[in-house]
Design an enzyme around this catalytic site. Structure first.
Site, PDB file in Angstrom:
ATOM      1  N   SER A 123      24.137 -28.137  13.738  1.00  0.00           N
ATOM      2  CA  SER A 123      24.573 -28.592  15.052  1.00  0.00           C
ATOM      3  C   SER A 123      25.150 -29.998  14.971  1.00  0.00           C
ATOM      4  O   SER A 123      24.695 -30.825  14.158  1.00  0.00           O
ATOM      5  CB  SER A 123      23.357 -28.612  15.990  1.00  0.00           C
ATOM      6  OG  SER A 123      23.650 -29.285  17.182  1.00  0.00           O
ATOM      7  N   TYR A 147      14.600 -31.708  17.912  1.00  0.00           N
ATOM      8  CA  TYR A 147      15.491 -30.574  17.650  1.00  0.00           C
ATOM      9  C   TYR A 147      16.543 -30.962  16.598  1.00  0.00           C
ATOM     10  O   TYR A 147      16.737 -30.261  15.595  1.00  0.00           O
ATOM     11  CB  TYR A 147      16.172 -30.112  18.946  1.00  0.00           C
ATOM     12  CG  TYR A 147      17.319 -29.178  18.697  1.00  0.00           C
ATOM     13  CD1 TYR A 147      17.103 -27.911  18.155  1.00  0.00           C
ATOM     14  CD2 TYR A 147      18.641 -29.559  18.966  1.00  0.00           C
ATOM     15  CE1 TYR A 147      18.167 -27.054  17.894  1.00  0.00           C
ATOM     16  CE2 TYR A 147      19.697 -28.711  18.712  1.00  0.00           C
ATOM     17  CZ  TYR A 147      19.460 -27.460  18.175  1.00  0.00           C
ATOM     18  OH  TYR A 147      20.516 -26.627  17.907  1.00  0.00           O
ATOM     19  N   LYS A 151      17.182 -29.723  12.528  1.00  0.00           N
ATOM     20  CA  LYS A 151      18.434 -29.209  11.953  1.00  0.00           C
ATOM     21  C   LYS A 151      18.811 -30.006  10.710  1.00  0.00           C
ATOM     22  O   LYS A 151      19.248 -29.440   9.696  1.00  0.00           O
ATOM     23  CB  LYS A 151      19.562 -29.282  12.990  1.00  0.00           C
ATOM     24  CG  LYS A 151      19.411 -28.298  14.122  1.00  0.00           C
ATOM     25  CD  LYS A 151      19.683 -26.872  13.646  1.00  0.00           C
ATOM     26  CE  LYS A 151      19.303 -25.838  14.676  1.00  0.00           C
ATOM     27  NZ  LYS A 151      19.370 -24.457  14.171  1.00  0.00           N
TER      28      LYS A 151
HETATM   29  P1  NAD Z   1      19.791 -18.335  21.232  1.00  0.00           P
HETATM   30  O1  NAD Z   1      18.486 -18.848  21.682  1.00  0.00           O
HETATM   31  O2  NAD Z   1      20.589 -17.500  22.167  1.00  0.00           O
HETATM   32  O3  NAD Z   1      19.618 -17.511  19.881  1.00  0.00           O
HETATM   33  C1  NAD Z   1      18.556 -17.734  18.970  1.00  0.00           C
HETATM   34  C2  NAD Z   1      17.885 -16.409  18.713  1.00  0.00           C
HETATM   35  O4  NAD Z   1      16.856 -16.606  17.742  1.00  0.00           O
HETATM   36  C3  NAD Z   1      17.220 -15.830  19.960  1.00  0.00           C
HETATM   37  O5  NAD Z   1      17.586 -14.469  20.088  1.00  0.00           O
HETATM   38  C4  NAD Z   1      15.726 -15.972  19.679  1.00  0.00           C
HETATM   39  O6  NAD Z   1      14.969 -14.948  20.297  1.00  0.00           O
HETATM   40  C5  NAD Z   1      15.700 -15.908  18.167  1.00  0.00           C
HETATM   41  N1  NAD Z   1      14.571 -16.592  17.535  1.00  0.00           N
HETATM   42  C6  NAD Z   1      14.140 -17.840  17.720  1.00  0.00           C
HETATM   43  N2  NAD Z   1      13.096 -18.110  16.939  1.00  0.00           N
HETATM   44  C7  NAD Z   1      12.866 -16.995  16.208  1.00  0.00           C
HETATM   45  C8  NAD Z   1      11.928 -16.647  15.213  1.00  0.00           C
HETATM   46  N3  NAD Z   1      10.996 -17.515  14.823  1.00  0.00           N
HETATM   47  N4  NAD Z   1      11.981 -15.423  14.671  1.00  0.00           N
HETATM   48  C9  NAD Z   1      12.931 -14.535  15.060  1.00  0.00           C
HETATM   49  N5  NAD Z   1      13.837 -14.802  16.003  1.00  0.00           N
HETATM   50  C10 NAD Z   1      13.806 -16.023  16.571  1.00  0.00           C
HETATM   51  O7  NAD Z   1      20.637 -19.593  20.746  1.00  0.00           O
HETATM   52  P2  NAD Z   1      22.151 -19.723  20.280  1.00  0.00           P
HETATM   53  O8  NAD Z   1      22.817 -20.639  21.241  1.00  0.00           O
HETATM   54  O9  NAD Z   1      22.747 -18.420  20.008  1.00  0.00           O
HETATM   55  O10 NAD Z   1      21.927 -20.551  18.952  1.00  0.00           O
HETATM   56  C11 NAD Z   1      21.850 -19.926  17.683  1.00  0.00           C
HETATM   57  C12 NAD Z   1      21.601 -20.995  16.646  1.00  0.00           C
HETATM   58  O11 NAD Z   1      22.655 -21.949  16.704  1.00  0.00           O
HETATM   59  C13 NAD Z   1      20.302 -21.771  16.840  1.00  0.00           C
HETATM   60  O12 NAD Z   1      19.738 -22.038  15.563  1.00  0.00           O
HETATM   61  C14 NAD Z   1      20.759 -23.048  17.495  1.00  0.00           C
HETATM   62  O13 NAD Z   1      19.900 -24.120  17.204  1.00  0.00           O
HETATM   63  C15 NAD Z   1      22.110 -23.248  16.860  1.00  0.00           C
HETATM   64  N6  NAD Z   1      23.037 -24.056  17.675  1.00  0.00           N
HETATM   65  C16 NAD Z   1      23.251 -23.716  18.979  1.00  0.00           C
HETATM   66  C17 NAD Z   1      24.084 -24.506  19.755  1.00  0.00           C
HETATM   67  C18 NAD Z   1      24.305 -24.211  21.212  1.00  0.00           C
HETATM   68  O14 NAD Z   1      24.627 -25.117  21.962  1.00  0.00           O
HETATM   69  N7  NAD Z   1      24.155 -22.969  21.660  1.00  0.00           N
HETATM   70  C19 NAD Z   1      24.740 -25.611  19.187  1.00  0.00           C
HETATM   71  C20 NAD Z   1      24.500 -25.901  17.844  1.00  0.00           C
HETATM   72  C21 NAD Z   1      23.645 -25.123  17.099  1.00  0.00           C
HETATM   73  C1  WQD Z   2      27.611 -31.346  28.206  1.00  0.00           C
HETATM   74  C2  WQD Z   2      28.059 -32.419  29.176  1.00  0.00           C
HETATM   75  C3  WQD Z   2      26.236 -33.617  30.196  1.00  0.00           C
HETATM   76  C4  WQD Z   2      24.678 -30.212  32.463  1.00  0.00           C
HETATM   77  C5  WQD Z   2      23.548 -29.884  23.986  1.00  0.00           C
HETATM   78  C6  WQD Z   2      22.554 -30.216  22.910  1.00  0.00           C
HETATM   79  C7  WQD Z   2      23.185 -30.087  21.564  1.00  0.00           C
HETATM   80  C8  WQD Z   2      23.871 -28.735  21.385  1.00  0.00           C
HETATM   81  C9  WQD Z   2      24.735 -28.358  22.544  1.00  0.00           C
HETATM   82  C10 WQD Z   2      22.450 -27.240  20.127  1.00  0.00           C
HETATM   83  C11 WQD Z   2      27.258 -33.713  29.066  1.00  0.00           C
HETATM   84  C12 WQD Z   2      27.019 -32.845  31.223  1.00  0.00           C
HETATM   85  C13 WQD Z   2      25.432 -31.011  31.627  1.00  0.00           C
HETATM   86  C14 WQD Z   2      24.695 -30.463  33.861  1.00  0.00           C
HETATM   87  C15 WQD Z   2      26.225 -32.271  33.487  1.00  0.00           C
HETATM   88  N1  WQD Z   2      22.946 -27.669  21.244  1.00  0.00           N
HETATM   89  N2  WQD Z   2      26.201 -32.026  32.129  1.00  0.00           N
HETATM   90  N3  WQD Z   2      25.474 -31.481  34.304  1.00  0.00           N
HETATM   91  O1  WQD Z   2      24.302 -32.349  25.820  1.00  0.00           O
HETATM   92  O2  WQD Z   2      26.556 -32.093  24.686  1.00  0.00           O
HETATM   93  O3  WQD Z   2      24.643 -30.769  23.892  1.00  0.00           O
HETATM   94  O4  WQD Z   2      24.023 -28.546  23.766  1.00  0.00           O
HETATM   95  O5  WQD Z   2      22.581 -27.671  19.033  1.00  0.00           O
HETATM   96  O6  WQD Z   2      22.178 -30.276  20.628  1.00  0.00           O
HETATM   97  O7  WQD Z   2      22.120 -31.546  23.105  1.00  0.00           O
HETATM   98  O8  WQD Z   2      25.647 -30.197  26.064  1.00  0.00           O
HETATM   99  O9  WQD Z   2      26.129 -28.661  27.917  1.00  0.00           O
HETATM  100  O10 WQD Z   2      24.000 -30.041  28.000  1.00  0.00           O
HETATM  101  O11 WQD Z   2      26.203 -31.163  28.319  1.00  0.00           O
HETATM  102  O12 WQD Z   2      26.911 -33.181  33.934  1.00  0.00           O
HETATM  103  O13 WQD Z   2      24.015 -29.785  34.644  1.00  0.00           O
HETATM  104  O14 WQD Z   2      27.842 -31.953  30.514  1.00  0.00           O
HETATM  105  O15 WQD Z   2      25.818 -34.845  30.688  1.00  0.00           O
HETATM  106  O16 WQD Z   2      28.142 -34.785  29.308  1.00  0.00           O
HETATM  107  P1  WQD Z   2      25.272 -31.487  25.163  1.00  0.00           P
HETATM  108  P2  WQD Z   2      25.441 -29.942  27.611  1.00  0.00           P
END
Ligand code: NAD
Ligand code: WQD
Length: 342
Positions: A123, A147, A151
């Site tokens: 991430s 978190y 990562k």
């Molecule tokens: P998500 O929560 O929709 O998907 C994660 C999945 O993993 C879920 O289906 C959950 O049930 C499963 N899971 C969690 N812990 C588990 C475990 N111990 N055993 C088996 N299954 C488990 O999230 P997502 O947005 O699809 O994210 C997927 C990955 O990408 C995550 O590792 C997240 O940290 C990473 N990521 C997400 C974002 C984002 O903003 N969505 C950004 C950067 C990185």
């Molecule tokens: C985006 C922008 C908020 C909600 C997060 C995690 C990051 C990654 C992605 C996993 C910001 C603004 C948001 C609202 C708002 N996840 N906002 N009102 O914070 O960039 O990242 O998700 O790895 O680790 O921190 O994403 O979608 O929460 O916010 O104004 O109700 O929208 O302040 O500027 P963020 P976000």
């Protein structure tokens, strides 16, 4: 065959469909701690056949051993993990257990099974508050919550594994802000409770589930004072995983450990996103300006050139697709996967 840990989740479900369409078989492992079984049949509809599914926890070594013994797994895309920043501050041990211990358990099982390819869901949060923009893979790292720490710890563990075992192939993909949905409207993001992220919140306001959006701060040093992020369409992200898998399986490698940003390189403000959403969905998104959210940075966007050069991948979908596809998913499934498939 590819193992998708966390395969029922938001990003993994779209990646599974992309794999199926590329003719690559996969098996899903998920414990449904943040997803719903209903996604699996929709993945089946879009991918042509229901995915092979194992319900279980990535921290459970016996489940992993049985899975690797039963299916001819060549590589793993490791999505399983917890991702709520605030929850990670309140429950750090839960996050280190799930995200770090879970990955170590998975790596140990891969070692036992002789599986040596891993794409890891990292991430942009590993960068913390950016020192300079755009963020490159060599920018200063400094996660500011458990978190993000989890990562970065996993990245370091995987780097050490790749160093120790030259026959391993590892790609850590640092996603920026994933948004959007499958254009069919059958799959999308279905967060539990009140969405913490901007795009699902906008979607729920537009569909009438919530009265208004709170914009967290309009006094940042940005184009209009609101926070700037690098939003990337989940379908582009899915394609990025296929590109990473092909890279790991191919000959063209300078190193067996790759770190790549997956973003568009374009910064979009909250107000710009609200305006784009209104334009492309035809819905109103009422908002109020609220105080800044603690821990937020003003701006964050990627330099995605490493992914382009090494993986041959770049994001091709713009704000229009991000907003249209979010809205298509949201209005067809106002309650997410709890709604019957249309
Ligand atoms: P998500 O929560 O929709 O998907 C994660 C999945 O993993 C879920 O289906 C959950 O049930 C499963 N899971 C969690 N812990 C588990 C475990 N111990 N055993 C088996 N299954 C488990 O999230 P997502 O947005 O699809 O994210 C997927 C990955 O990408 C995550 O590792 C997240 O940290 C990473 N990521 C997400 C974002 C984002 O903003 N969505 C950004 C950067 C990185
Ligand atoms: C985006 C922008 C908020 C909600 C997060 C995690 C990051 C990654 C992605 C996993 C910001 C603004 C948001 C609202 C708002 N996840 N906002 N009102 O914070 O960039 O990242 O998700 O790895 O680790 O921190 O994403 O979608 O929460 O916010 O104004 O109700 O929208 O302040 O500027 P963020 P976000």
């Amino acid at each position: 065959m590819i193992l998708l840990t966390g395969g029922a989740g938001y990003i993994a479900s779209h990646t599974g469909v992309a794999l199926a369409q590329a003719g690559i078989p996969y098996v899903v492992l998920d414990n449904f701690c943040n997803s719903q079984p209903g996604v699996l049949s929709r993945m089946g509809v879009l991918g042509g056949a229901s995915p092979v599914f194992v319900q279980g926890d990535v921290r459970d070594a016996a489940t992993l051993d049985a899975l690797f013994a039963r299916y001819p797994i060549e590589g793993v895309i490791h999505f399983a993990g917890l991702k709520a920043v605030g929850e990670s501050v309140a429950e750090p041990s839960l996050y280190y257990d799930n995200n770090v211990s879970g990955t170590v358990t998975l790596i140990r099982a891969m070692e036992r099974a002789g599986v040596k390819q891993m794409v890891f869901s990292s991430s942009a949060t590993v960068y913390g508050d950016p020192e300079s923009l755009p963020l490159t893979e060599t920018s200063r790292l400094g996660p500011i919550n458990p978190y993000g720490q989890s990562k970065l710890m996993v990245e370091h563990i995987l780097r050490d594994v790749a160093t120790a075992h030259p026959d391993w192939r590892v790609a850590c993909l640092r996603y920026f802000n994933p948004v959007g949905a499958h254009p069919s409207g059958l799959m999308g993001e279905d967060p539990r409770g009140v969405p913490g992220n901007l795009m699902p919140f906008i979607g729920q306001v537009a569909v009438g589930r919530r009265p208004q959006l709170s914009i967290f701060g309009n006094d940042y040093p940005t184009v209009d004072g609101t926070g700037v992020r690098d939003y990337i369409h989940v379908m582009d992200l899915a394609d990025g995983h296929l590109a990473a898998l092909r890279y790991l399986q191919g000959d063209r490698q300078d190193s067996n450990y790759l770190v790549a940003n997956l973003g568009t390189g374009q910064g979009i403000s909250v107000l710009q996103m609200v305006q784009a959403f209104e334009q492309y969905s035809g819905q109103r998104v009422p908002y109020v300006i609220a105080p800044r959210r603690p821990g937020d940075s003003a701006s964050c966007y990627a330099d995605p050139s490493v992914a382009h050069q090494l993986l041959g991948w770049k994001a091709v979908r713009g704000l229009k697709e991000m907003c249209q596809d979010t809205w298509n998913w949201q209005h067809r499934n106002p309650n997410g996967y709890a709604d019957p498939a249309h």
